[in-house]
Design an enzyme around this catalytic site. Structure first.
Site, PDB file in Angstrom:
ATOM      1  CB  CYS A 208      -0.959   0.003   1.177  1.00  8.65           C
ATOM      2  SG  CYS A 208      -2.176  -1.308   1.033  1.00  8.65           S
TER       3      CYS A 208
ATOM      4  CG  HIS B 224      -3.126   3.527   1.815  1.00 13.92           C
ATOM      5  ND1 HIS B 224      -3.509   3.114   0.559  1.00 13.92           N
ATOM      6  CD2 HIS B 224      -3.263   2.444   2.634  1.00 13.92           C
ATOM      7  CE1 HIS B 224      -3.856   1.840   0.623  1.00 13.92           C
ATOM      8  NE2 HIS B 224      -3.718   1.406   1.859  1.00 13.92           N
TER       9      HIS B 224
ATOM     10  CG  ASN C 168      -6.585  -0.637   0.566  1.00 16.10           C
ATOM     11  OD1 ASN C 168      -5.859  -0.197  -0.324  1.00 16.10           O
ATOM     12  ND2 ASN C 168      -6.119  -1.152   1.690  1.00 16.10           N
TER      13      ASN C 168
END
Ligand code: UT7
Length: 332
Positions: free
Chosen positions: A116, A256, A286
């Site tokens: 990520c 994020h 996500n």
């Protein structure tokens, strides 16, 4: 001569059409729209459907639009870096597939894998090539087809992830714009909490690994949450402190998008209000390497030349970090 900095001179995003809603997930696993919304902030996510459609499809979509928007010829690109955890194939790099498809024949290309945090790692890496003065046009892609490694019978992971990607163009400037500072971290001891068990060289694919459902994201959610919430907030505050920035100086946090609660904690630590936080988790979930460039794309028309942004991420590895970026252009 002034220091050469890497300025972001354009951004574009690409998401597939199919919308997987919380309502549809309620028919697939034992969950509710209410649980997903309150625990994560996610309402829906996009899924790339169809045979032979890999992450490169998302990257190609993002880069084609980026070149068009910025009036850049594909042959002018010197370097294309793709941050991804879901490459089309183990090799060659997805960056090569994207560059080939968009016609970036003069570029050298490679992938970066930092889960990520992939996009901020790639952005930091790409900016170094610009800062040497040798490279003039560098494209940074962050894209993931997370649906390719998600177990849609596991309610703890399938509700979180989605597919999507974005890309930015980096160009040199001698003015005070661009990537101003970066602080990146890794801690390999975190691998135990977030990984994919099989499909790598340690445990290649076999009938057994498929039967044991080992080709999917394995995540110990609450353990990862604890690391994410402290580290993303800490590193964002540290980048601000060492550059003499306060919450008032910041136009936007670009976080994020893993969990709205992690984002809220980071904003509180930076002492900024909700109106200064870029959010698209409700519509894309996500997307791993895709979240930050997709946010920049969604908020591009609200960004002004000189705006101070803090980009922050936490992910598998563990990897985490924050960047201070001074936005280099006004809305079109
Ligand atoms: O992207 C980079 C890295 N990843 C992250 O940053 C993700 C970090 N972790 C998280 O965002 C959260 O931990 C999750 C969203 C994954 C889970 O939320 P949580 O509040 O930490 O829940 P939990 O894992 O502590 O589970 C609480 C309860 C459990 O039930 P019991 O044991 O208390 O009866 C779970 O079984 O919630 C249950 N649960 C669900 N219930 C309904 C877990 N998933 C679901 C679900 N629907 N989808």
């Amino acid at each position: 001569m002034n220091k050469i900095r890497a300025a972001i001179t354009g951004v574009n995003g690409y998401v597939p059409d199919y919308v997987l809603t919380n309502k549809e997930l309620e028919t697939m696993v034992d969950t509710t729209d209410e649980w997903i919304t309150t625990r994560t902030g996610i309402k829906e996510r996009r899924i790339l459907k169809g045979e032979d459609q890999g992450t490169s499809v998302l990257g190609i979509g993002a880069v084609k639009g980026l070149l068009e928007k910025t009036g850049t010829k594909a042959e002018e690109i010197d370097l294309l870096i793709c941050a991804t955890t879901t490459p089309d194939m183990a090799f060659p790099a997805t960056a090569n597939l994207i560059a080939n498809e968009v016609g970036a024949v003069n570029a050298f290309n490679y992938d970066i894998q930092a889960a990520c945090s992939g996009f901020i790692y790639a952005l930091t890496t790409g900016s170094q090539f610009i800062e040497t003065g040798k490279y003039k046009k560098v494209v940074i892609v962050g894209a993931d087809k997370m649906s390719s490694i998600i177990d849609y019978t596991d309610r703890t992971t399938c509700i979180i992830f989605g597919d999507g990607g974005g890309a930015v163009l980096l160009e040199p400037t001698e003015e005070e714009f661009g990537i101003m500072d970066a602080k990146l971290h890794s801690d390999g001891s975190g691998a135990q909490h977030l990984h994919m068990k099989a499909g790598g060289s340690r445990r290649p694919a076999s009938h057994e690994t498929v039967d044991r459902r080992e080709h999917f994201v394995y995540q110990e959610g609450s353990a990862v949450f604890k690391f994410a919430v402290t580290n993303m907030a800490d590193v964002s505050a540290q980048v601000m402190e060492r550059n003499g920035l306060t919450g008032d100086d910041i136009a936007f946090l670009v976080p994020h998008q893993a969990n709205k609660r992690i984002i809220d904690a980071t904003a509180r630590r930076m002492e900024i209000g909700d109106e200064k936080v870029m959010l698209n988790i409700h519509k894309y979930g996500n997307t791993t390497s895709g979240t930050i460039p997709l946010c920049l794309w969604n908020y591009e028309n609200q960004l002004k030349k000189g705006d101070n942004l803090i980009l922050a991420a936490f992910g598998g590895g563990f990897t985490w970090g924050a960047l201070w970026v001074k936005w280099a252009y006004d809305p079109a």
